[in-house]
Design a protein around this motif. Structure first.
Motif, PDB file in Angstrom:
ATOM      1  N   ARG A 176       0.828  -1.216   0.000  1.00  0.00           N
ATOM      2  CA  ARG A 176       0.000   0.000   0.000  1.00  0.00           C
ATOM      3  C   ARG A 176       0.855   1.256   0.000  1.00  0.00           C
ATOM      4  N   ASN A 177       2.011   1.198   0.628  1.00  0.00           N
ATOM      5  CA  ASN A 177       2.925   2.330   0.682  1.00  0.00           C
ATOM      6  C   ASN A 177       4.301   1.805   1.095  1.00  0.00           C
ATOM      7  N   PHE A 178       5.273   2.700   1.214  1.00  0.00           N
ATOM      8  CA  PHE A 178       6.627   2.264   1.522  1.00  0.00           C
ATOM      9  C   PHE A 178       6.711   1.647   2.915  1.00  0.00           C
ATOM     10  N   ASP A 179       5.985   2.190   3.874  1.00  0.00           N
ATOM     11  CA  ASP A 179       5.996   1.617   5.220  1.00  0.00           C
ATOM     12  C   ASP A 179       5.435   0.202   5.224  1.00  0.00           C
ATOM     13  N   ASP A 180       4.435  -0.027   4.390  1.00  0.00           N
ATOM     14  CA  ASP A 180       3.875  -1.370   4.267  1.00  0.00           C
ATOM     15  C   ASP A 180       4.930  -2.335   3.737  1.00  0.00           C
ATOM     16  N   PHE A 181       5.728  -1.876   2.793  1.00  0.00           N
ATOM     17  CA  PHE A 181       6.845  -2.665   2.272  1.00  0.00           C
ATOM     18  C   PHE A 181       7.874  -2.930   3.360  1.00  0.00           C
ATOM     19  N   LEU A 182       8.259  -1.895   4.106  1.00  0.00           N
ATOM     20  CA  LEU A 182       9.269  -2.072   5.153  1.00  0.00           C
ATOM     21  C   LEU A 182       8.777  -2.970   6.286  1.00  0.00           C
ATOM     22  N   ALA A 183       7.472  -3.078   6.448  1.00  0.00           N
ATOM     23  CA  ALA A 183       6.931  -3.939   7.499  1.00  0.00           C
ATOM     24  C   ALA A 183       7.269  -5.403   7.269  1.00  0.00           C
ATOM     25  N   THR A 184       7.681  -5.752   6.039  1.00  0.00           N
ATOM     26  CA  THR A 184       8.059  -7.139   5.751  1.00  0.00           C
ATOM     27  C   THR A 184       9.504  -7.425   6.115  1.00  0.00           C
ATOM     28  N   PHE A 185      10.269  -6.393   6.518  1.00  0.00           N
ATOM     29  CA  PHE A 185      11.674  -6.548   6.888  1.00  0.00           C
ATOM     30  C   PHE A 185      11.795  -6.990   8.343  1.00  0.00           C
ATOM     31  N   THR A 186      12.921  -7.593   8.656  1.00  0.00           N
ATOM     32  CA  THR A 186      13.252  -7.804  10.059  1.00  0.00           C
ATOM     33  C   THR A 186      13.488  -6.439  10.703  1.00  0.00           C
ATOM     34  N   SER A 187      13.403  -6.376  12.011  1.00  0.00           N
ATOM     35  CA  SER A 187      13.509  -5.085  12.692  1.00  0.00           C
ATOM     36  C   SER A 187      14.855  -4.421  12.429  1.00  0.00           C
ATOM     37  N   VAL A 188      15.941  -5.203  12.402  1.00  0.00           N
ATOM     38  CA  VAL A 188      17.272  -4.641  12.178  1.00  0.00           C
ATOM     39  C   VAL A 188      17.361  -4.008  10.796  1.00  0.00           C
ATOM     40  N   LYS A 189      16.899  -4.730   9.780  1.00  0.00           N
ATOM     41  CA  LYS A 189      16.976  -4.213   8.406  1.00  0.00           C
ATOM     42  C   LYS A 189      15.999  -3.056   8.203  1.00  0.00           C
ATOM     43  N   ARG A 190      14.877  -3.114   8.869  1.00  0.00           N
ATOM     44  CA  ARG A 190      13.897  -2.027   8.751  1.00  0.00           C
ATOM     45  C   ARG A 190      14.471  -0.739   9.324  1.00  0.00           C
ATOM     46  N   LYS A 191      15.121  -0.827  10.473  1.00  0.00           N
ATOM     47  CA  LYS A 191      15.725   0.355  11.094  1.00  0.00           C
ATOM     48  C   LYS A 191      16.826   0.934  10.212  1.00  0.00           C
ATOM     49  N   LYS A 192      17.595   0.064   9.585  1.00  0.00           N
ATOM     50  CA  LYS A 192      18.671   0.541   8.714  1.00  0.00           C
ATOM     51  C   LYS A 192      18.107   1.286   7.507  1.00  0.00           C
ATOM     52  N   ALA A 193      17.057   0.745   6.886  1.00  0.00           N
ATOM     53  CA  ALA A 193      16.450   1.413   5.734  1.00  0.00           C
ATOM     54  C   ALA A 193      15.873   2.768   6.135  1.00  0.00           C
TER      55      ALA A 193
END
Length: 380
Positions: A176-193
């Motif tokens: 739906r949006n970029f945050d929705d995409f990042l929600a599929t990342f692990t927490s470590v990789k999400r924080k880095k992005a």
């Protein structure tokens, strides 16, 4: 089945060619190929001599193949320098060779343009004509680069050797949006992005999306200067010149996207993309200096944002770059097909390709285990 060899794409009727090429791949369009030749980027002087093949009448083509006689291996992105060196050491000429490819464009698409996709007879006639042309012109070999998956069996059945490699592509899972995409990342990789993107915002950098119709000569001048600077730092100039870029945005405006990064109302970086119906293709990047995370933002995150906003299903950012993995790109197999006139070299390369393919498989398996996406055992 008569096959005609053309020494320029302009010698082929535009509408007849485009009726075969369709709209899925902007790089196969007659306009794209014609501008490459007419602006001098694709010419004998740059090592690309057109040898395009067609079957059918001028206004009603049954089949076609983009084809070039090459005097070097630059601008192909399927690397055969070792093969050329082996020929030289044996006292043989590797160049000229024939290459079916889109110049300077490492994007998968069909190289067999058929009015009827099931027309195996026309496909084989094109391949046989290409091999015959190689023999008649003392070319060492025929190479079909970045072939579509749908053509691989045809090439193999025709006796060509297959070569496997990989790129990194992003796929849209109905985000739906970029945050929705990042929600599929692990927490470590999400924080880095998120940290990557935050650094760009904190630097006061903003972005504009410009389509072909919005790109005037002054804007292209700025974009090309940025691209050229980055190329020159690597010891070369862009394969496509500014005349090509200006003209392609006029002739194929719906297929061009430029992401322009600005700071204090000045352009500091740019990425040039081509747009297909379902796919975004990353092509060129340039900046006038180093800014933390700006390359990742301009070339990858902005492209992903665009795909999510417009419903594009695939983002192909180009060749190489394991740094793409942590940004959500996954390994995808790419294929090329090869015929060599010299039987001993053909046998040796066929053995080599078998071993190389196993290495590529192992590499893709290894890389796939390092993508940033959560698994069942990861955090929610």
């Amino acid at each position: 089945m008569k096959v005609t060899v053309h020494d320029s794409i302009a010698a082929i009727d535009r509408d007849a060619w485009n009726s075969l090429a369709g709209n899925n791949y902007p790089f196969l369009r007659h306009e794209f190929l014609t501008l490459g030749e007419s602006t001098g980027c694709v010419a004998p002087a740059t090592g690309w001599t057109p040898r395009h093949l067609t079957i059918g009448s001028a206004k009603n083509l049954r089949a076609a193949m983009p084809l070039y006689e090459k005097s070097h291996s630059w601008g192909e992105f399927v690397f055969d320098w070792a093969w050329a060196n082996a020929y030289e050491q044996a006292g043989l000429n590797y160049y000229p060779k024939l290459v079916s490819a889109i110049p300077f464009t490492p994007a998968q698409s069909t190289r067999l343009l058929l009015a009827d996709q099931g027309d195996v007879g026309a496909a084989n006639a094109l391949l046989q004509a290409a091999v015959s042309l190689a023999n008649d012109t003392d070319c060492s070999s025929l190479h079909i680069q970045f072939a579509a998956q749908s053509d691989v069996n045809v090439f193999e059945d025709a006796g060509l050797m297959l070569r496997k490699d990989c790129q990194f592509h992003w796929h849209n899972d109905a985000y739906r949006n970029f945050d929705d995409f990042l929600a599929t990342f692990t927490s470590v990789k999400r924080k880095k992005a998120k940290r990557d993107r935050r650094r760009v915002v904190e630097a006061g950098i903003t972005f504009r999306r410009l389509r072909g119709a919005e790109l005037d000569d002054e804007t292209w001048m700025s974009v090309y200067a940025l691209i050229s600077r980055t190329f020159m730092l690597r010891g070369s100039m862009p394969y496509y010149n500014d005349a090509f870029l200006r003209a392609i945005s006029e002739q194929l405006p719906d297929n061009i996207l430029v992401i322009l990064a600005e700071k204090d109302d000045a352009a500091i970086a740019a990425a040039v993309f081509f747009v297909g119906p379902d796919t975004l293709y990353g092509r060129y990047w340039g900046s006038d200096g180093h800014f933390d995370s700006l390359h990742f933002e301009t070339c990858y995150y902005q492209g992903i944002d665009y795909c999510i906003d417009t419903g594009k299903q695939v983002f192909e950012p180009g060749t190489q770059g394991e740094h793409k993995i942590s940004r959500g790109f996954a390994p995808v197999a790419t294929w090329s097909a090869h015929w060599l006139a010299h039987p001993q070299f053909a046998d040796a390369i066929e053995r080599y390709l078998g071993e190389e393919g196993k290495h590529v498989d192992r590499y893709m398996d290894s890389v796939d285990s390092h993508t940033p996406y959560k698994t069942q055992t990861d955090d929610k």
